[in-house]
Design an enzyme around this catalytic site. Structure first.
Site, PDB file in Angstrom:
ATOM      1  N   ARG A 104       0.883  -1.180   0.000  1.00  0.00           N
ATOM      2  CA  ARG A 104       0.000   0.000   0.000  1.00  0.00           C
ATOM      3  C   ARG A 104       0.911   1.218   0.000  1.00  0.00           C
ATOM      4  O   ARG A 104       1.708   1.411   0.922  1.00  0.00           O
ATOM      5  CB  ARG A 104      -0.910   0.001   1.232  1.00  0.00           C
ATOM      6  CG  ARG A 104      -1.655   1.319   1.401  1.00  0.00           C
ATOM      7  CD  ARG A 104      -2.749   1.275   2.443  1.00  0.00           C
ATOM      8  NE  ARG A 104      -3.903   0.555   1.954  1.00  0.00           N
ATOM      9  CZ  ARG A 104      -5.125   0.652   2.480  1.00  0.00           C
ATOM     10  NH1 ARG A 104      -5.348   1.436   3.520  1.00  0.00           N
ATOM     11  NH2 ARG A 104      -6.131  -0.032   1.977  1.00  0.00           N
ATOM     12  N   HIS A 131      -7.456   0.639  -6.315  1.00  0.00           N
ATOM     13  CA  HIS A 131      -7.646  -0.181  -5.115  1.00  0.00           C
ATOM     14  C   HIS A 131      -8.350  -1.490  -5.525  1.00  0.00           C
ATOM     15  O   HIS A 131      -9.510  -1.733  -5.186  1.00  0.00           O
ATOM     16  CB  HIS A 131      -8.483   0.592  -4.096  1.00  0.00           C
ATOM     17  CG  HIS A 131      -8.477   0.014  -2.719  1.00  0.00           C
ATOM     18  ND1 HIS A 131      -7.671  -1.042  -2.336  1.00  0.00           N
ATOM     19  CD2 HIS A 131      -9.200   0.344  -1.603  1.00  0.00           C
ATOM     20  CE1 HIS A 131      -7.891  -1.328  -1.062  1.00  0.00           C
ATOM     21  NE2 HIS A 131      -8.807  -0.513  -0.602  1.00  0.00           N
ATOM     22  N   GLN A 134     -10.254  -4.040  -3.038  1.00  0.00           N
ATOM     23  CA  GLN A 134     -11.578  -3.614  -2.579  1.00  0.00           C
ATOM     24  C   GLN A 134     -12.646  -4.014  -3.600  1.00  0.00           C
ATOM     25  O   GLN A 134     -13.757  -4.400  -3.240  1.00  0.00           O
ATOM     26  CB  GLN A 134     -11.606  -2.100  -2.358  1.00  0.00           C
ATOM     27  CG  GLN A 134     -12.925  -1.592  -1.833  1.00  0.00           C
ATOM     28  CD  GLN A 134     -13.220  -2.034  -0.402  1.00  0.00           C
ATOM     29  OE1 GLN A 134     -12.367  -1.888   0.460  1.00  0.00           O
ATOM     30  NE2 GLN A 134     -14.406  -2.572  -0.154  1.00  0.00           N
ATOM     31  N   CYS A 259     -16.425   1.713   0.709  1.00  0.00           N
ATOM     32  CA  CYS A 259     -15.306   0.837   1.086  1.00  0.00           C
ATOM     33  C   CYS A 259     -14.898   1.015   2.543  1.00  0.00           C
ATOM     34  O   CYS A 259     -14.223   0.158   3.100  1.00  0.00           O
ATOM     35  CB  CYS A 259     -14.129   1.064   0.143  1.00  0.00           C
ATOM     36  SG  CYS A 259     -13.399   2.710   0.253  1.00  0.00           S
TER      37      CYS A 259
HETATM   38  N1   CP Z   1     -11.354  -0.118   2.605  1.00  0.00           N
HETATM   39  C1   CP Z   1     -10.069  -0.170   3.010  1.00  0.00           C
HETATM   40  O1   CP Z   1      -9.144  -0.428   2.222  1.00  0.00           O
HETATM   41  O2   CP Z   1      -9.900   0.026   4.345  1.00  0.00           O
HETATM   42  P1   CP Z   1      -8.521   0.221   5.125  1.00  0.00           P
HETATM   43  O3   CP Z   1      -7.927   1.547   4.706  1.00  0.00           O
HETATM   44  O4   CP Z   1      -8.919   0.175   6.565  1.00  0.00           O
HETATM   45  O5   CP Z   1      -7.585  -0.918   4.761  1.00  0.00           O
HETATM   46  N1  NVA Z   2      -9.978   6.609  -1.473  1.00  0.00           N
HETATM   47  C1  NVA Z   2      -9.608   6.235  -0.132  1.00  0.00           C
HETATM   48  C2  NVA Z   2      -9.845   4.778   0.088  1.00  0.00           C
HETATM   49  C3  NVA Z   2      -9.518   4.281   1.463  1.00  0.00           C
HETATM   50  C4  NVA Z   2      -9.724   2.816   1.638  1.00  0.00           C
HETATM   51  C5  NVA Z   2      -8.141   6.593   0.111  1.00  0.00           C
HETATM   52  O1  NVA Z   2      -7.331   6.374  -0.803  1.00  0.00           O
HETATM   53  O2  NVA Z   2      -7.822   7.088   1.182  1.00  0.00           O
END
Ligand code: CP
Ligand code: NVA
Length: 302
Positions: A104, A131, A134, A259
């Protein structure tokens, strides 16, 4: 099977994606019945996280434990990567020691550079641009509640961000219509829209966009890394809140997804997560089952 990465959803063919989704549904049932299944015994997954996470980290760590393997959480605060060791060198070294790497980070290009130098599968756990994990959970959730999503109308409300880009990829792979309703200047990647123009289009007015929707989805207005834009974005995005009123323009059996984490009173109204259309808790749980199916696909088909 040759080395496969999962950097965007497009790393799977439509058939492979459906295979992973169906497998996730089966693995979920098996897990709930208490059946032990350990295809990744003695295997190790590294988790490199440059941004915060609850769901992604816990679902990968739990999934590896349930599969009989283990995981290593690597924070940039503790690794040499965090002190500037080149991504290429880190990828070469780590992939000689572990069986898969989940990352990440901010720039998607960093993830690609890591994958280009890795001898084991690399999984995108969220970048600024995509992502895909998700989306596995979201598509599994739709399938469980409503069956095939092919030909359905999905409405993305709000920021054209990493989640929205991944929904565009899902629309192309699973053949559904994606309507994006975003304020001017906050649309998803123009290149991606052009590439998938048969499946995605922009409708500026959120009420018009939501008319007859089968699925309504939103996400935060300021993603991780955009915290300093929070106030300005809150003003621009205020007409794009998903509320009970907006949902009333969708089909009566439409689903609502987010999400998470969510900000009540911003991108969603106070009670939206508890609305009868909401499947957000199933979505969150399905991160576990969908990623187990992905790990099995990437690591057990060799
Ligand atoms: N939806 C999601 O990716 O959550 P986190 O940021 O908690 O991993
Ligand atoms: N769009 C958000 C998703 C978090 C799971 C971010 O990137 O912070």
């Amino acid at each position: 099977m040759a080395l496969r990465h999962f950097l965007t959803l497009m790393d799977l063919s439509p058939d492979e994606l459906i295979q992973v989704l169906d497998r996730a549904i089966t693995l979920k049932k098996e897990h709930k019945q208490g059946n032990i299944y350990e295809p990744l015994k003695n295997r190790v997954l590294a988790l490199i996280f440059d941004k915060s996470s609850t769901r992604t980290r816990v679902s990968f760590e739990s999934g590896m434990a349930q599969f009989g393997g283990s995981s290593l959480f690597l924070s940039p605060r503790d690794t040499q990567l965090g002190r500037g060791e080149p991504i290429e060198d880190s990828a070469k070294v780590l992939s000689r020691m572990v069986d898969a790497v989940t990352i990440r980070t901010f720039e998607h290009a960093k993830l690609v550079r890591f994958a280009d130098n890795s001898s084991v599968p690399v999984i995108n756990a969220l970048t600024d641009d995509f992502h895909p994990c998700q989306l596995l959970a979201d598509m599994q959730t739709y399938r469980e509640h409503r069956g095939s999503i092919e030909g359905k109308k999905v409405v993305w409300v709000g920021d054209g961000n990493n989640m929205c880009n991944s929904f565009i990829n899902a629309a192309a792979l699973l053949n559904f219509e994606l309507v994006v309703t975003s304020p001017e200047g906050y649309e998803p990647s123009a290149e991606l829209i052009e590439q998938h123009k048969q499946h995605v289009h922009i409708v500026r007015d959120p009420v018009k966009a939501t008319h007859n929707a089968d699925l309504v989805v939103t996400d935060v207005w300021a993603s991780m890394g955009q915290e300093q834009e929070q106030q300005e974005r809150a003003k621009v995005f205020s007409p794009y809140q998903v509320s009970e009123e907006l949902m009333s323009h969708a089909h009566s059996d439409a689903l609502f997804m987010h999400c998470l984490p969510a900000h009540r009173g911003e991108e969603i109204s106070e009670n939206m997560l508890e609305h009868e259309s909401s499947v957000v808790w199933d979505e969150a749980e399905n991160r576990l089952h969908a990623q187990k199916a992905l790990l099995e696909f990437l690591l057990c088909n060799a």
